[in-house]
Design a protein around this motif. Structure first.
Motif, PDB file in Angstrom:
ATOM      1  N   UNK A  61     -11.959 -19.811 -41.537  1.00  0.00           N
ATOM      2  CA  UNK A  61     -11.358 -19.888 -42.877  1.00  0.00           C
ATOM      3  C   UNK A  61     -10.188 -18.917 -43.040  1.00  0.00           C
ATOM      4  N   UNK A  62     -10.075 -17.950 -42.145  1.00  0.00           N
ATOM      5  CA  UNK A  62      -9.029 -16.934 -42.257  1.00  0.00           C
ATOM      6  C   UNK A  62      -7.834 -17.203 -41.351  1.00  0.00           C
ATOM      7  N   UNK A  63      -7.760 -18.419 -40.784  1.00  0.00           N
ATOM      8  CA  UNK A  63      -6.607 -18.761 -39.943  1.00  0.00           C
ATOM      9  C   UNK A  63      -5.339 -18.584 -40.769  1.00  0.00           C
ATOM     10  N   UNK A  64      -4.320 -18.026 -40.171  1.00  0.00           N
ATOM     11  CA  UNK A  64      -3.081 -17.732 -40.893  1.00  0.00           C
ATOM     12  C   UNK A  64      -3.035 -16.298 -41.400  1.00  0.00           C
ATOM     13  N   UNK A  65      -4.159 -15.589 -41.277  1.00  0.00           N
ATOM     14  CA  UNK A  65      -4.233 -14.184 -41.676  1.00  0.00           C
ATOM     15  C   UNK A  65      -4.703 -13.359 -40.480  1.00  0.00           C
ATOM     16  N   UNK A  66      -4.435 -12.085 -40.527  1.00  0.00           N
ATOM     17  CA  UNK A  66      -5.010 -11.187 -39.533  1.00  0.00           C
ATOM     18  C   UNK A  66      -6.424 -10.835 -39.970  1.00  0.00           C
ATOM     19  N   UNK A  67      -7.315 -10.621 -39.005  1.00  0.00           N
ATOM     20  CA  UNK A  67      -8.693 -10.247 -39.330  1.00  0.00           C
ATOM     21  C   UNK A  67      -9.108  -9.073 -38.452  1.00  0.00           C
ATOM     22  N   UNK A  68      -9.683  -8.073 -39.091  1.00  0.00           N
ATOM     23  CA  UNK A  68     -10.259  -6.941 -38.382  1.00  0.00           C
ATOM     24  C   UNK A  68     -11.774  -7.073 -38.496  1.00  0.00           C
ATOM     25  N   UNK A  69     -12.439  -7.301 -37.366  1.00  0.00           N
ATOM     26  CA  UNK A  69     -13.901  -7.341 -37.326  1.00  0.00           C
ATOM     27  C   UNK A  69     -14.376  -5.977 -36.875  1.00  0.00           C
ATOM     28  N   UNK A  70     -15.313  -5.409 -37.622  1.00  0.00           N
ATOM     29  CA  UNK A  70     -15.833  -4.093 -37.279  1.00  0.00           C
ATOM     30  C   UNK A  70     -17.349  -4.165 -37.181  1.00  0.00           C
ATOM     31  N   UNK A  71     -17.885  -4.019 -35.949  1.00  0.00           N
ATOM     32  CA  UNK A  71     -19.324  -4.007 -35.712  1.00  0.00           C
ATOM     33  C   UNK A  71     -19.813  -2.568 -35.812  1.00  0.00           C
ATOM     34  N   UNK A  72     -20.929  -2.355 -36.518  1.00  0.00           N
ATOM     35  CA  UNK A  72     -21.373  -0.978 -36.757  1.00  0.00           C
ATOM     36  C   UNK A  72     -22.874  -0.923 -37.063  1.00  0.00           C
ATOM     37  N   UNK A 143     -19.129   2.070 -32.458  1.00  0.00           N
ATOM     38  CA  UNK A 143     -18.516   0.941 -33.148  1.00  0.00           C
ATOM     39  C   UNK A 143     -17.702   0.088 -32.177  1.00  0.00           C
ATOM     40  N   UNK A 144     -17.502  -1.164 -32.575  1.00  0.00           N
ATOM     41  CA  UNK A 144     -16.632  -2.074 -31.827  1.00  0.00           C
ATOM     42  C   UNK A 144     -15.753  -2.787 -32.851  1.00  0.00           C
ATOM     43  N   UNK A 145     -14.458  -2.757 -32.619  1.00  0.00           N
ATOM     44  CA  UNK A 145     -13.512  -3.369 -33.545  1.00  0.00           C
ATOM     45  C   UNK A 145     -12.674  -4.386 -32.790  1.00  0.00           C
ATOM     46  N   UNK A 146     -12.561  -5.574 -33.373  1.00  0.00           N
ATOM     47  CA  UNK A 146     -11.772  -6.664 -32.801  1.00  0.00           C
ATOM     48  C   UNK A 146     -10.630  -6.969 -33.753  1.00  0.00           C
ATOM     49  N   UNK A 147      -9.402  -6.935 -33.238  1.00  0.00           N
ATOM     50  CA  UNK A 147      -8.226  -7.282 -34.023  1.00  0.00           C
ATOM     51  C   UNK A 147      -7.849  -8.713 -33.674  1.00  0.00           C
ATOM     52  N   UNK A 148      -7.847  -9.568 -34.675  1.00  0.00           N
ATOM     53  CA  UNK A 148      -7.602 -10.992 -34.471  1.00  0.00           C
ATOM     54  C   UNK A 148      -6.335 -11.381 -35.223  1.00  0.00           C
ATOM     55  N   UNK A 149      -5.397 -12.023 -34.514  1.00  0.00           N
ATOM     56  CA  UNK A 149      -4.128 -12.370 -35.150  1.00  0.00           C
ATOM     57  C   UNK A 149      -4.254 -13.639 -36.004  1.00  0.00           C
ATOM     58  N   UNK A 150      -3.156 -14.035 -36.615  1.00  0.00           N
ATOM     59  CA  UNK A 150      -3.153 -15.166 -37.547  1.00  0.00           C
ATOM     60  C   UNK A 150      -3.456 -16.506 -36.872  1.00  0.00           C
ATOM     61  N   UNK A 151      -3.370 -16.555 -35.548  1.00  0.00           N
ATOM     62  CA  UNK A 151      -3.680 -17.787 -34.803  1.00  0.00           C
ATOM     63  C   UNK A 151      -5.121 -17.787 -34.292  1.00  0.00           C
ATOM     64  N   UNK A 152      -5.870 -16.734 -34.606  1.00  0.00           N
ATOM     65  CA  UNK A 152      -7.263 -16.660 -34.185  1.00  0.00           C
ATOM     66  C   UNK A 152      -7.473 -16.086 -32.797  1.00  0.00           C
TER      67      UNK A 152
END
Length: 176
Positions: A61-72, A143-152
């Motif tokens: 649902x967040x395609x077109x946006x950047x997403x920061x996933x943070x596992x903790x 922690x683990x952080x994943x940076x996801x660009x606007x294209x997924x």
């Protein structure tokens, strides 16, 4: 004679169970290494998790946006240390096309709510009760952080505590 047959029968069953156990162990070991490891440049695995407010978050649902996933986890000292910094970065980027989805690893709703309240956190907080998202992303340390660009696509994978300055730099790098 009857006794010898009985012993032979029991020994045969024990031997068959041992052979089956060894075979299973060899199979699991051989196929365990074939699971797909998520790495930078890969398409981020899709998932659906519900946050503490009952809102569903599906990555696609967040395609077109950047997403920061943070596992903790609440028990993780570097996770605790980075939460205020992540909260400040979230406030800066929430209206700039970069979303934050925080994923707690299988703790109780009470523990997570208490943690969120004590730290005054504003970003979406989900709980991966079954650890399915954790497994999909091959998270083995927090922690683990994943940076996801606007294209997924996964642009960066970080497995250490991040400062506010670093969060802002990383979020700028995935801003559409």
């Amino acid at each position: 004679m009857q006794r010898k047959r009985k012993r032979l029968f029991i020994r045969s069953i024990i031997l068959a169970v041992l052979v089956a156990a060894i075979g299973y162990t060899v199979y699991v070991t051989a196929t365990g290494g074939s699971k797909k490891v998520v790495k930078e440049g890969d398409q981020a695995p899709n998932f659906v998790l519900t946050d503490l407010n009952g809102k569903k978050h599906q990555l696609s649902d967040y395609k077109g946006q950047g997403v920061l996933l943070n596992f903790w986890g609440t028990w993780c000292p570097p996770c605790k240390k980075e939460m205020p910094a992540l909260n400040e970065a979230y406030k800066t980027f929430e209206d700039k096309g970069v979303q934050v989805i925080s994923i707690n690893i299988a703790q109780s709703d009470f523990e997570v709510r208490d943690f969120v309240s004590s730290y005054g956190l504003d970003f979406p907080m989900t709980i991966d009760q079954t650890k399915s998202v954790m497994r999909a992303y091959n998270v083995d340390q927090l922690p683990a952080t994943f940076l996801i660009d606007s294209k997924g696509k996964i642009k960066r994978i970080l497995t250490y505590g991040i400062t506010e300055k670093e969060f802002k730099q990383y979020m700028e790098s995935i801003q559409p």
